[in-house]
Design a protein around this motif. Structure first.
Motif, mmCIF file in Angstrom:
data_model
loop_
_atom_site.group_PDB
_atom_site.id
_atom_site.type_symbol
_atom_site.label_atom_id
_atom_site.label_comp_id
_atom_site.label_asym_id
_atom_site.label_seq_id
_atom_site.Cartn_x
_atom_site.Cartn_y
_atom_site.Cartn_z
ATOM 1 N N ILE A 21 12.140 25.092 -90.864
ATOM 2 C CA ILE A 21 12.731 24.352 -91.633
ATOM 3 C C ILE A 21 14.355 23.418 -91.558
ATOM 4 O O ILE A 21 14.075 21.692 -91.807
ATOM 5 C CB ILE A 21 12.344 24.724 -92.524
ATOM 6 N N SER A 22 15.324 23.595 -91.319
ATOM 7 C CA SER A 22 16.473 22.197 -91.432
ATOM 8 C C SER A 22 16.604 22.457 -90.331
ATOM 9 O O SER A 22 17.065 20.925 -89.866
ATOM 10 C CB SER A 22 17.814 23.850 -90.718
ATOM 11 N N PHE A 25 14.581 19.268 -90.787
ATOM 12 C CA PHE A 25 14.865 18.848 -91.787
ATOM 13 C C PHE A 25 15.938 17.894 -91.549
ATOM 14 O O PHE A 25 16.094 16.264 -92.298
ATOM 15 C CB PHE A 25 15.474 19.011 -93.232
ATOM 16 N N ALA A 29 16.051 13.490 -91.591
ATOM 17 C CA ALA A 29 17.222 13.236 -92.182
ATOM 18 C C ALA A 29 17.796 11.505 -91.087
ATOM 19 O O ALA A 29 17.845 10.648 -91.330
ATOM 20 C CB ALA A 29 18.080 13.533 -92.964
ATOM 21 N N ALA A 50 24.055 15.539 -96.255
ATOM 22 C CA ALA A 50 22.767 16.419 -95.579
ATOM 23 C C ALA A 50 23.078 17.606 -95.009
ATOM 24 O O ALA A 50 22.846 18.659 -95.089
ATOM 25 C CB ALA A 50 21.430 15.892 -95.163
ATOM 26 N N LEU A 54 22.826 21.811 -95.935
ATOM 27 C CA LEU A 54 22.612 22.532 -94.811
ATOM 28 C C LEU A 54 23.472 23.625 -94.323
ATOM 29 O O LEU A 54 23.184 24.569 -94.297
ATOM 30 C CB LEU A 54 22.075 21.796 -93.359
#
Length: 69
Positions: A21-22, A25, A29, A50, A54
């Motif tokens: 997921i990270s 993301f 981004a 961002a 994280l």
């Protein structure tokens, strides 16, 4: 046949959900902020923020989210 210095474990491509997921993301981004091909300080600051979010999420995540399933 073993390649390496006595390492018998294999590397699988099964990653914890939190890591996947990270990474997604982060890719989203960067793509969203730099889709135009030009950037400014505000977009760079948003990207740094961002990444800091994280980093804090990884630091304060419970251990069961960071470990393999």
């Amino acid at each position: 046949m073993e390649l390496g210095l006595g390492v018998k474990d294999t590397f699988t491509l099964i990653f914890p959900k939190w890591d996947v997921i990270s990474v997604l993301f982060g890719v989203f981004a960067v793509t969203y902020l730099y889709i135009e091909g030009k950037s400014n300080y505000f977009k760079g600051a948003m990207l740094l923020l961002a990444y800091c979010v994280l980093m804090c999420a990884f630091m304060y995540a419970p251990p069961e989210l960071s470990m393999d399933p």
